[in-house]
Structure formats: structure tokens, C-alpha cells
Design an enzyme around this catalytic site. Structure first.
Site, PDB file in Angstrom:
ATOM      1  N   ARG A 123       0.853  -1.193   0.000  1.00 61.32           N
ATOM      2  CA  ARG A 123       0.000   0.000   0.000  1.00 61.32           C
ATOM      3  C   ARG A 123       0.892   1.247   0.000  1.00 61.32           C
ATOM      4  NH1 ARG A 123      -2.217   0.161   6.284  1.00 61.32           N
ATOM      5  NH2 ARG A 123      -0.172   0.233   7.241  1.00 61.32           N
ATOM      6  N   ASN A 161      -4.776   8.285   4.390  1.00 62.88           N
ATOM      7  CA  ASN A 161      -4.609   7.561   5.646  1.00 62.88           C
ATOM      8  C   ASN A 161      -3.146   7.621   6.047  1.00 62.88           C
ATOM      9  OD1 ASN A 161      -5.814   5.718   7.709  1.00 62.88           O
ATOM     10  ND2 ASN A 161      -4.154   4.408   7.003  1.00 62.88           N
ATOM     11  N   GLU A 162      -2.907   8.011   7.271  1.00 58.09           N
ATOM     12  CA  GLU A 162      -1.537   8.090   7.780  1.00 58.09           C
ATOM     13  C   GLU A 162      -0.584   8.568   6.683  1.00 58.09           C
ATOM     14  OE1 GLU A 162      -0.308   4.525   9.811  1.00 58.09           O
ATOM     15  OE2 GLU A 162      -1.383   5.123  11.613  1.00 58.09           O
ATOM     16  N   GLU A 319      -6.971   5.510  15.675  1.00 55.71           N
ATOM     17  CA  GLU A 319      -6.586   4.100  15.658  1.00 55.71           C
ATOM     18  C   GLU A 319      -5.790   3.782  16.904  1.00 55.71           C
ATOM     19  OE1 GLU A 319      -4.117   2.779  12.454  1.00 55.71           O
ATOM     20  OE2 GLU A 319      -5.284   3.819  10.941  1.00 55.71           O
ATOM     21  N   TRP A 327       3.311  -6.149  13.609  1.00 51.83           N
ATOM     22  CA  TRP A 327       4.467  -5.639  12.872  1.00 51.83           C
ATOM     23  C   TRP A 327       5.728  -5.465  13.707  1.00 51.83           C
ATOM     24  CZ3 TRP A 327       4.752  -1.121  15.526  1.00 51.83           C
ATOM     25  CH2 TRP A 327       3.559  -0.488  15.897  1.00 51.83           C
ATOM     26  N   GLU A 367      -2.312  -8.183   7.377  1.00 47.64           N
ATOM     27  CA  GLU A 367      -2.637  -7.826   8.756  1.00 47.64           C
ATOM     28  C   GLU A 367      -3.527  -8.855   9.444  1.00 47.64           C
ATOM     29  OE1 GLU A 367      -1.908  -3.134   8.911  1.00 47.64           O
ATOM     30  OE2 GLU A 367      -3.893  -3.680   8.164  1.00 47.64           O
ATOM     31  N   HIS A 370      -3.158  -9.074  13.159  1.00 49.22           N
ATOM     32  CA  HIS A 370      -3.353  -7.836  13.927  1.00 49.22           C
ATOM     33  C   HIS A 370      -4.711  -7.921  14.609  1.00 49.22           C
ATOM     34  CE1 HIS A 370      -3.750  -3.620  14.930  1.00 49.22           C
ATOM     35  NE2 HIS A 370      -2.550  -3.357  14.434  1.00 49.22           N
TER      36      HIS A 370
HETATM   37  C1  GAL Z   1      -1.663   1.906  10.810  1.00 45.52           C
HETATM   38  C2  GAL Z   1      -2.544   1.960   9.582  1.00 45.52           C
HETATM   39  C3  GAL Z   1      -3.642   0.923   9.615  1.00 45.52           C
HETATM   40  C4  GAL Z   1      -3.099  -0.393  10.060  1.00 45.52           C
HETATM   41  C5  GAL Z   1      -2.435  -0.238  11.401  1.00 45.52           C
HETATM   42  C6  GAL Z   1      -1.874  -1.535  11.955  1.00 45.52           C
HETATM   43  O1  GAL Z   1      -0.408   2.401  10.524  1.00 45.52           O
HETATM   44  O2  GAL Z   1      -3.123   3.225   9.420  1.00 45.52           O
HETATM   45  O3  GAL Z   1      -4.213   0.823   8.326  1.00 45.52           O
HETATM   46  O4  GAL Z   1      -2.182  -0.862   9.122  1.00 45.52           O
HETATM   47  O5  GAL Z   1      -1.362   0.656  11.279  1.00 45.52           O
HETATM   48  O6  GAL Z   1      -1.233  -1.342  13.191  1.00 45.52           O
END
Ligand code: GAL
Length: 692
Positions: A123, A161-162, A319, A327, A367, A370
């Protein structure tokens, strides 16, 4: 770019308005068959979810072929959510371009420092400065804005996003072109640029603008000025993208508030969010807990900074994780109580929304391990039970919404440029790191029960009685003047080693360290004396020093020596000094002071020093309700109510004298005292009446 402005203003007030605590997650229904959506909304209602961020990674499904739109499925989801009372923070969906775009226009793909192209398959594979990417992204933004402008579920726009999470540093030819334009704007002439970058060194003098490149991989140490400007430029370049999408949304839906999720934490350090504040209608932030002993305090630190970036106003936790991330090298689950504790600590620091990545844990894709609000195990699980419990708790905290973080008397400065520059290569030592050093001082303050605001460097320092500025490495003349004025006006400044050393171009201030702060502090350092890994030395007070020491060769007559080096080559030399009233002590009116800590004294050394200063600086005396540092005391307030968030920093129950009405958290009250469960946060309405 950080500025030296003494005034620090803020954006529009409370874009989402007070009334109820927002609760939700990123929702990615496109990863699931239609029948799962019905279960999703049923469980969302059970948990009290009232907002979701939608469509963040949906570009390829919304525009499956260039210019062909498929909004049908999104219409269905938006409708379903609305029917169930769940609002939508709708993404512009531009974070991850579809495969057809990369195939058609490979020139949008970012390039790393060593020339490697970052290909599709993950991404954020786009160049922030690509005009081609920008065009396609804005077309999608406009299409979404026009389609959903009047949709009753839409409460906010989630831009991209971010931004910059994976593509902040792009060394492509597009970036090179945009970098030159940015430099022309900053310097106007090549003479000024050559001077700022010190290009007389190593034959780097530029005669033409198009000779200039991003600081790509080079045989050895790259030009520090070029690196610093590239960092500033890159932060501004992603902000330009934010502005471009923002402008489209402002045109089509002027009344819908817009945000983008910041990453005010150490996973991406190189964005100067203090300079993004005017580009969002409300601040939103993402945070992921660091596992281990310092995780809670680290969370509090970044939440505190986010709250102060937001000017004390409420902000949106966009978030965080219900449990493990996927990760890190090892990804432990959250311990019992941590899910609620983390959420309420953010709320204490001003969040009026608690959201997660993500609603339902993915079963496929990068993910899949996660955590989410609904884990792989389903709703009959510890995580989902905690999620439901938190939803109920947040509902009870509705009176808190709209209140502000109450200002502390102590400010801890966090300066992005000092972070970037102090961590540069070719320095006296690679350690300690700026963020570790600032966190350590924060923890020392919490240990003493001292409430503190973590503030960006542009904050109005005069609002504080004490300012702690660890490793304030980059000090332009204007900042030196602000700090001097602060001390002259009676403020107490504490700063540490490797501070004041360079100006805004990363040029060393001459005449001895701490350079720009030498006069204010009244000390001259001739040499840094960094230590090898594992080496220690001690101060006369017994404080152990690791990693960094300095040889103070001269102190002015009015400087008090608070501690000296006890051992080694520096034995007998001053280590910690304090000048009453700073440079202006002769004026008679000043009662301030400027303290310099020339060594890496660690959390314990910091604590001992602060305790000592507390003898005549009342603002450093701890709050009794902090129970000797076992509890972090956070306050939110407005004219109608005052709320204490008492966050238990320990794994044991703690009882504190807090007598107000207990309105939330993992705690019990007997009317006079409040007992907070291990890792719990008690929310107590203090004194004034609870708002209805
Ligand atoms: C952020 C991101 C999310 C997801 C999350 C996982 O950096 O905006 O889409 O990937 O991390 O921790």
C-alpha cells in the site's frame, strides 16, 4: 516546518461537537461476504459503536477501471450503517492506488534512497509529489465527495490515511523537481542555499538549481543541511497532498469537518505535525502501544503531546489496537485491563473518540494477525467482552466530552527538528536518542506526581512556570531569545546535554557549547565526552551516568554547581549547574533559573534533580493523589465540570484520597478515597457538579 513564532494559535473549535463519546474502528466490509455485514452491525450496536472509518483502502473496488465507478456496495454499507445509528468518517480512499494505475503510470511509484522502486502489492506506493498521482487521487476524492455530500451517515472526511507512513521519503525525479521548487522558495538565491548547506565543504558548491538532488545514497556522510531541508520538504510535500484533497472536499462539502490521522508517535518521526494543525478541522491521531514496562507511560506521553497539539481541545483517537499488533518482532497480546486503561488514558488527555484499527480482524492479507474489536475467535472472546465493557464505560463518560485538558504548570518541550537533527549520522555518539531522553524526563515527572504538558516548541512558554527541554539541540537565535525571556520573566528552565549546539541550518554555534544557550546557562563546554556502550561514570550525588558526559570548562560567577563528576577524567568538573534568574539576574525582578544537566543521568538522576529543584520551585511538588508516582493524575475541565483521570501505573491496586463522584473506570470509591484496580483508570468528577 517548526517555526519560532511565539504565538501559537489553533484551528476551529470542537468540530465534532460535545455530547457523546465517539466509539468505533476502521471498518473494511469489502473483505467480507455480505452476510457478515449484518452480524457486524449487530455486534457494533451491542458494543456501543457509533462511528466507523470506511473505505480507507477501497480505491480498487470503487474505481475498478480508470474512470469507471462502482459505488453500489459502498451505498449499501453506508445505508446499513445509517439504519443502525452508526455514523461514518468516510475516507477519500486514496491511500492505496489500484493496480491499473501503477500499470498505466509506473511513474507514480516511489523510489528509495538507493534507487529501488517500491512496487504495488502492498500500500501507499505513490510519490507525494507526483502530478499524475495527484490528478487521479483528486478525481476520486471529488467523485466520493459529490456522491456522498448529503448522505445522512457522513459526519467527517478522513483524508487519505496516515500520510507519509511508508512513502514520506521519496527520492524520485518528481521529488527532485519539487525539492528544488521548495528550496527556491526558502532561499531565493543559490548563494543563500550554498551558505545554509555549508557547501564549501567537500566541493559541494552549486552553480545551477538543477544540480541539486534529494540526498540520495552517497559514498559517505551526506550534507547535513541538505538532509535537514529534505526532511522539512518531505513533511511539507505530504502536507501539500493533504491540502490538495482538503481543497476539493472544502469546495464540494464545506460543512463536513475534515481530518487526517496523524502518527504522533515514534513509528514515523519525520513529520512536523505542529505545522499541519491549520490543515485539519480536528486533530486525530493513531497510537500503538509499546510492549513492556514503559508502554503505558509512552502512550501517555504521546497522548499528552497530541492533546497539546490540539491546543487542549478535544481530539479523535482514530486508531489503536485492542490487543496485539502484527508488525513488531514479537507481538504480545494486551494484558488484562490494558484495553480499557489505554483507551481511558487517551480520553484523559483529551480524546473525545476512541477508535481502533480495526473492527473485524482480517482473515487474509498482511494484517491477519493484527487484533481487531472482533477477533478471529469471534464475539465469544475476552477481547470482544472488553470491547463491550469499554463501550458501556464510554457512554457513561458523555459528560466529559467537550471539556479540555487542564493546563499544567510544567511544560516539557518536544521539538521535531531537534529530534531529526540530534539523531543524524556523523555525530559524537548514536546514543542516547532524543525521544528516549524526553520520555525519561516525562517519566521522572510522573514518578514525582507532577502534572506536565508535553508541548511543541512553538507553544507559548510563558504559560508555564517550569519548562523542561531535554536535548534541545537545534536552537535558532529567535528560540534562544524566547528561552531567555522566559527565564527573565521568572520561569525555570531545565535543559540537558547536547542542547543549543546548532542553529536552524545545523551549523554549530561557535565559542563553546551549549552554543546558543551558553549565556543563559552561564556555562561553557569545550568537549563532549560520550561514553562507550557499557561504560558508566558517577556524579558526586551518586547518580550514575551512561552514554554521555561533557567537559564543562568554565562557569560564570553567579552559577551554582549542583553536582560534579566524581570519577574518571572528568572527576571534580561541574556536571549539573543552575543560574538563578538566568542572564537577567542583575535586573532584580527575575526569580527564574536556568539549569543545565551536562550528562545522561537517566530517569533516577532526573527524578533526584527535579526533587531537589522542588525545594524552591513549588510547581515541581507532586500531587498527593499521585500516591508517590503510582498514579498519573490527568485533568479535563470546563466551566461546568472538572474530571480527574487517575491512571494506575502499577500492577497493584492503589488507593488515593479522591473524594468526588466516581463516574467511570476500573475503581471503587468509599466517598473519601478511591481504589483503582491494577492497570485501571478511575474517572472522578471533582468538586464541581457533573454536567448533564
Ligand atoms: C496503521 C494503519 C492501519 C493499520 C495499522 C496496523 O499504521 O493506518 O491501516 O495498518 O497501522 O497497526
Amino acid at each position: 516546518m517548526a517555526t519560532d513564532d511565539t504565538t501559537y494559535r489553533w484551528v476551529k473549535d470542537g468540530a465534532l461537537g460535545p455530547g457523546r463519546m465517539r466509539y468505533g474502528a476502521d471498518y473494511n466490509p469489502e473483505q467480507w461476504p455480505r452476510e457478515v455485514w449484518d452480524e457486524d452491525v449487530r455486534l457494533m450496536r451491542e458494543a456501543g459503536v457509533n462511528v466507523v472509518s470506511l473505505g480507507i483502502f477501497s480505491w480498487a473496488l470503487l474505481e475498478p477501471r480508470p474512470g469507471e465507478w462502482d459505488f453500489g456496495w459502498l451505498d449499501d454499507v453506508m445505508g446499513l450503517l445509517h439504519e443502525n445509528g452508526i455514523d461514518v468518517d468516510l475516507a477519500t480512499a486514496t491511500a492505496s492506488p489500484p493496480p491499473w494505475l501503477a500499470k498505466r503510470h509506473p511513474e507514480i511509484l516511489p523510489v528509495t534512497i538507493d534507487g529501488t522502486t517500491l512496487w504495488p502489492g502492498s500500500r501507499q506506493h505513490w510519490r507525494p509529489t507526483s502530478p499524475v498521482f495527484r490528478e487521479y487521487a483528486l478525481r476520486l476524492t471529488r467523485a466520493l465527495a459529490e456522491r456522498y455530500a448529503d448522505h445522512p451517515a457522513l459526519v467527517a472526511w478522513h483524508i487519505s490515511n496516515e500520510l507519509g507512513c511508508h512513502n514520506l521519503y521519496d527520492f524520485s525525479d518528481d521529488a527532485a523537481r519539487a525539492f528544488r521548487v521548495w528550496l527556491q522558495d526558502r532561499y531565493a538565491s543559490l548563494d543563500a542555499l550554498n551558505e545554509a548547506w555549508g557547501t564549501a565543504f567537500w566541493s559541494q558548491h552549486y552553480e545551477e538549481w538543477d544540480e541539486i538532488l534529494p540526498p540520495r545514497a552517497a559514498p559517505t556522510q551526506r550534507n547535513p543541511g541538505q538532509q535537514l531541508d529534505f526532511e522539512r520538504f518531505s513533511s511539507d510535500a505530504v502536507r501539500d497532498h493533504l491540502r490538495a484533497e482538503n481543497a476539493v472536499l472544502a469546495e464540494v462539502t464545506p460543512d463536513v469537518p475534515r481530518t487526517t490521522n496523524f502518527m504522533v508517535a515514534q513509528n514515523v518521526r519525520d513529520i512536523d505535525y505542529a505545522s499541519w494543525l491549520y490543515d485539519v478541522d480536528f486533530v486525530s491521531n493513531d497510537h500503538y502501544l509499546r510492549p513492556g514496562e514503559l508502554g503505558r507511560d509512552d502512550l501517555s506521553f504521546w497522548a499528552n503531546l497530541t492533546g497539546n497539539l490540539a491546543g487542549g481541545r478535544p481530539w479523535f483517537l482514530m486508531e489503536h489496537a485492542t490487543s496485539a499488533v502484527n508488525w513488531r518482532a514479537v507481538n504480545p497480546p494486551k494484558r488484562p485491563g490494558e484495553l480499557v486503561r489505554d483507551a481511558l488514558t487517551h480520553v484523559g488527555h483529551g480524546a473525545d473518540a476512541v477508535c481502533y484499527f480495526q473492527w473485524r480482524q482480517s482473515r487474509a492479507g498482511g494484517e491477519r494477525y493484527h487484533s481487531g474489536m472482533v477477533p478471529h475467535a469471534g464475539a465469544d472472546s475476552r477481547v470482544f467482552r472488553d470491547v463491550v465493557d469499554l463501550g458501556a464505560q464510554l457512554q457513561a463518560l458523555a459528560p466529559v466530552t467537550g471539556t479540555r485538558r487542564e493546563k499544567a504548570r510544567v511544560g516539557l518541550v518536544f521539538d521535531y527538528e531537534s529530534w531529526w537533527v540530534s539523531g543524524r549520522d556523523s555525530h559524537p555518539s548514536e546514543s542516547p536518542a532524543y525521544d528516549d531522553e524526553t520520555l525519561l524526563w516525562y517519566r521522572a515527572l510522573l514518578d514525582l506526581g507532577v502534572r506536565v504538558d508535553v508541548v511543541p516548541i512553538a507553544a507559548d512558554l510563558h504559560e508555564y512556570e517550569v519548562v523542561i527541554a531535554p536535548m534541545l539541540h537545534v536552537v535558532p537565535a529567535a528560540l534562544r531569545d524566547r528561552l531567555t525571556a522566559f527565564v527573565s520573566a521568572g520561569g525555570h528552565l531545565v535543559t540537558t546535554y547536547f542542547s543549543g549546539v546548532v542553529n536552524e541550518n545545523d551549523h554549530v554555534w561557535l565559542g563553546g557549547y551549549p552554543g546558543a544557550l551558553r549565556d543563559l546557562l552561564g556555562v561553557t563546554v569545550e568537549e563532549f565526552a560520550p561514553m562507550l556502550p557499557g561504560e558508566t561514570t558517577a556524579l558526586s550525588s551518586g547518580t550514575v551516568v551512561r552514554d554521555w558526559a561533557e567537559r564543562i570548562s568554565r562557569v560564570e560567577a553567579d552559577v551554582e554547581i549542583l553536582d560534579t563528576y566524581r570519577d574518571g577524567d572528568l572527576a571534580g568538573a561541574p556536571a549539573v549547574t543552575r543560574r538563578q534568574g538566568g542572564r537577567a539576574s542583575g535586573t532584580g525582578s527575575a526569580s527564574g533559573s536556568a539549569t543545565y544537566v551536562s550528562a545522561a543521568v537517566g530517569r533516577e538522576g532526573a527524578r533526584a534533580l527535579l526533587q531537589r529543584l522542588a525545594a524552591d520551585v513549588e510547581a515541581l511538588a507532586g500531587d498527593a493523589r499521585a500516591a508517590d508516582g503510582a498514579v498519573e493524575v490527568i485533568v479535563r475541565a470546563d466551566e461546568r465540570g472538572r474530571y480527574l483521570f487517575l491512571a494506575n501505573r502499577t500492577d497493584d491496586a492503589v488507593t488515593v484520597a479522591a473524594s468526588g463522584e466516581l463516574i467511570g473506570g476500573a475503581a471503587t470509591s468509599d466517598g473519601a478515597t478511591t481504589t483503582i484496580e491494577p492497570r485501571g483508570v478511575a474517572v472522578v468528577a471533582d468538586g464541581l457538579s457533573v454536567r448533564s
